[in-house]
Scaffold this active site. Structure first.
Site, short mmCIF file in Angstrom:
data_model
loop_
_atom_site.label_atom_id
_atom_site.label_comp_id
_atom_site.label_asym_id
_atom_site.label_seq_id
_atom_site.Cartn_x
_atom_site.Cartn_y
_atom_site.Cartn_z
N HIS A 129 0.87 -1.18 0.00
CA HIS A 129 0.00 0.00 0.00
C HIS A 129 0.91 1.24 0.00
O HIS A 129 2.01 1.19 0.56
CB HIS A 129 -0.83 -0.06 1.28
CG HIS A 129 -1.90 0.97 1.42
ND1 HIS A 129 -1.65 2.28 1.75
CD2 HIS A 129 -3.25 0.88 1.30
CE1 HIS A 129 -2.79 2.94 1.83
NE2 HIS A 129 -3.78 2.11 1.57
N ASP A 206 3.00 -4.57 7.80
CA ASP A 206 1.82 -3.74 7.67
C ASP A 206 0.62 -4.67 7.86
O ASP A 206 0.29 -5.47 6.99
CB ASP A 206 1.82 -3.09 6.28
CG ASP A 206 0.52 -2.35 5.99
OD1 ASP A 206 -0.40 -2.39 6.83
OD2 ASP A 206 0.44 -1.73 4.91
N GLN A 209 -4.70 -4.92 6.96
CA GLN A 209 -5.73 -5.89 6.57
C GLN A 209 -5.68 -7.14 7.44
O GLN A 209 -6.71 -7.66 7.86
CB GLN A 209 -5.55 -6.30 5.09
CG GLN A 209 -5.70 -5.16 4.10
CD GLN A 209 -7.12 -4.60 4.04
OE1 GLN A 209 -8.09 -5.26 4.38
NE2 GLN A 209 -7.23 -3.36 3.61
N LYS A 232 -10.41 -0.16 10.01
CA LYS A 232 -10.66 -1.34 9.18
C LYS A 232 -11.12 -2.52 10.02
O LYS A 232 -11.64 -3.49 9.49
CB LYS A 232 -9.43 -1.70 8.36
CG LYS A 232 -9.16 -0.63 7.32
CD LYS A 232 -8.05 -0.94 6.37
CE LYS A 232 -7.83 0.28 5.48
NZ LYS A 232 -6.70 0.14 4.57
N CYS A 370 -4.53 2.68 -3.75
CA CYS A 370 -3.28 3.11 -3.10
C CYS A 370 -2.16 2.09 -3.33
O CYS A 370 -1.37 1.81 -2.40
CB CYS A 370 -3.48 3.34 -1.60
SG CYS A 370 -4.68 4.59 -1.22
C1 LIG Z 1 -5.70 0.82 4.56
C2 LIG Z 1 -4.33 0.30 4.52
C3 LIG Z 1 -3.26 1.04 5.00
C4 LIG Z 1 -3.41 2.45 5.53
O1 LIG Z 1 -4.27 2.54 6.62
P1 LIG Z 1 -4.62 4.00 7.16
O2 LIG Z 1 -5.76 3.77 8.08
O3 LIG Z 1 -5.02 4.81 5.96
O4 LIG Z 1 -3.42 4.54 7.82
C5 LIG Z 1 -2.01 0.49 4.94
N1 LIG Z 1 -1.82 -0.73 4.45
C6 LIG Z 1 -2.81 -1.49 3.99
C7 LIG Z 1 -2.51 -2.86 3.48
C8 LIG Z 1 -4.10 -1.00 4.00
O5 LIG Z 1 -5.10 -1.75 3.53
#
Ligand SMILES: *Cc1c(COP(=O)(O)O)cnc(C)c1O
Length: 412
Positions: A129, A206, A209, A232, A370
């Site tokens: 992302h 990260d 998800q 999320k 993104c």
């Molecule tokens: C949504 C997302 C992000 C960013 O999350 P934010 O709430 O915008 O900081 C980073 N990595 C992944 C894989 C995402 O789906």
């Protein structure tokens, strides 16, 4: 061998009843919300938790001497314990509250990045992302460092051999997504960590998800850093967290200055608060952090394996339906992937597709998600994406397929 433990079934109707927004009609149709990978809807318990902060126990946190300040501080610090338990972190002090996953990655990119020099390398992957790309590109520019890109295979898996081949003497960090927001690919966090640690390289995942859909145990993974975002996982926007293992936070310098992060301030110098407060400058998102903890508690009442099985069944239904639609192509078919369905339909722009589906009450996302380097890797500029969550039903998956078919009739 032990018999496989059968996950208890989820009562989806009862779960849906807790989400007020799911009762909405959109363009004369019941809402079919398939955009949870961008942001999930919120159950009553989260909405109430945030509302109760403001109605009952609101004041600024830390150093307060009055009752409301103490109540707010207690709830805020209890949220840290909730997050720590959620990720199986050893000590709550290893959790820093941030605005989200993005801010957490920026924190590491700044504070760890301070020690980087010309020619040092950060390794990321083609499926990241932008929030796990741009902070590293900015760091590279600042320090003369380089960003190396691990390849993604045609079915959307991380090329582990290529990743390993990139790790060298000057590698300072691997920063990799645990689960792709476009492909649904779930990366083997433990194997990646072992591979990097064998060469003395720290690892950040990260988990924006993965934290929603997979059981995450950062101690079992062994990683150095893990980031996620509250909105999320059925929590409010504006709150997220960074996990930093052991003494990492002690070893890193602060990244923002201001109130809350100091011990003493003089005209010519400053000493810092203990961790994790050293990394939490300014008034935090008090109610949102408490709301995020409520979301984690809400989610934790369900068996993650049951959630995954439920979402996988919906994904299977939608993917099978899509295969019957001429010209439809699914991007991301790696084994063991999660319930994120990115697709294109020949001759149809993803934006048009999403707009027509909206006429039938079906909310999907269209665009680059993104993840522009990943789009280029697959030779597209955009895709449409349906993402499944705990509150979705087989009827939602059916409505999804019907809406794609309708959009195709309209446009081709
Ligand atoms: C949504 C997302 C992000 C960013 O999350 P934010 O709430 O915008 O900081 C980073 N990595 C992944 C894989 C995402 O789906």
């Amino acid at each position: 061998m032990n018999a496989p433990v059968k996950a208890p079934a989820l009562d989806i109707a009862a779960i849906r009843a807790q989400f007020p927004i799911l009762k909405r009609q959109i363009n004369g149709h019941p809402l079919v919300y398939l955009d949870s990978a961008a942001s999930a809807q919120k159950p009553d318990s989260v909405i109430d938790a945030v509302s109760n902060v403001y109605r009952q126990s609101y004041a600024n946190v830390h150093r307060g001497l009055h009752t409301l300040a103490n109540e707010a501080t207690t709830a805020f610090e209890a949220a840290r314990e909730t997050v720590a338990n959620f990720l199986n972190v050893a000590r709550p002090e290893e959790i820093v509250f941030t605005r989200g996953a993005t801010e957490a990655v920026n924190l590491v990119a700044f504070s760890l990045g301070e020690s980087l020099g010309e020619g040092d390398a950060i390794i990321i992957s083609q499926m990241e992302h932008h929030s796990n790309i741009v902070p590293w590109l900015l760091l590279a520019e600042r320090k003369g460092a380089v960003v190396r890109w691990a390849r993604v295979t045609d079915d959307g898996a991380l090329d582990m051999a290529h990743l390993e081949s990139l790790i060298g003497q000057r590698t300072k960090l691997l920063a990799i997504t645990h689960m792709s927001n476009v492909l649904g690919t779930v990366n083997d966090a433990r194997a990646i960590t072992e591979m990097a640690h064998a060469k003395g390289v720290p690892v950040l995942f990260d988990g924006a998800q993965a934290a929603v859909h997979l059981p995450v145990d950062v101690r079992a993974i062994g990683c150095d850093f893990y980031v996620f975002t509250g909105h999320k996982l059925y929590g409010p926007s504006g709150a997220g967290a960074l996990y930093a293992k052991g003494d990492w936070l002690e070893r890193l310098g602060p990244w923002q200055g201001g109130g809350e992060m100091i011990a003493d301030v003089y005209e010519d110098r400053v000493t810092f608060a203990d961790v994790p407060h050293k990394f939490e400058a300014g008034t935090p998102a008090i109610a949102d952090v408490i709301g995020m903890a409520a979301a984690i508690k809400w989610l934790s009442q369900f068996d993650k394996n049951a959630i995954m099985a439920h979402e996988a069944a919906l994904y299977g239904q939608a993917a099978a339906g899509l295969r019957d639609i001429p010209g439809a192509r699914i991007i991301g078919t790696a084994p063991g992937k999660g319930a994120i369905l990115s697709f294109s339909v020949d001759g149809l722009h993803a934006h048009d597709l999403a707009q027509i589906m909206d006429r039938y009450g079906v909310a999907v996302r269209a665009g680059h998600h993104c993840a522009q380097p990943l789009m280029r890797r697959f030779g597209v500029t955009s895709t449409a994406r349906a993402s499944f969550a705990i509150y979705n039903t087989p009827a939602d998956a059916g409505a999804f397929i019907a809406a794609v078919a309708k959009a195709r009739e309209f446009l081709i």
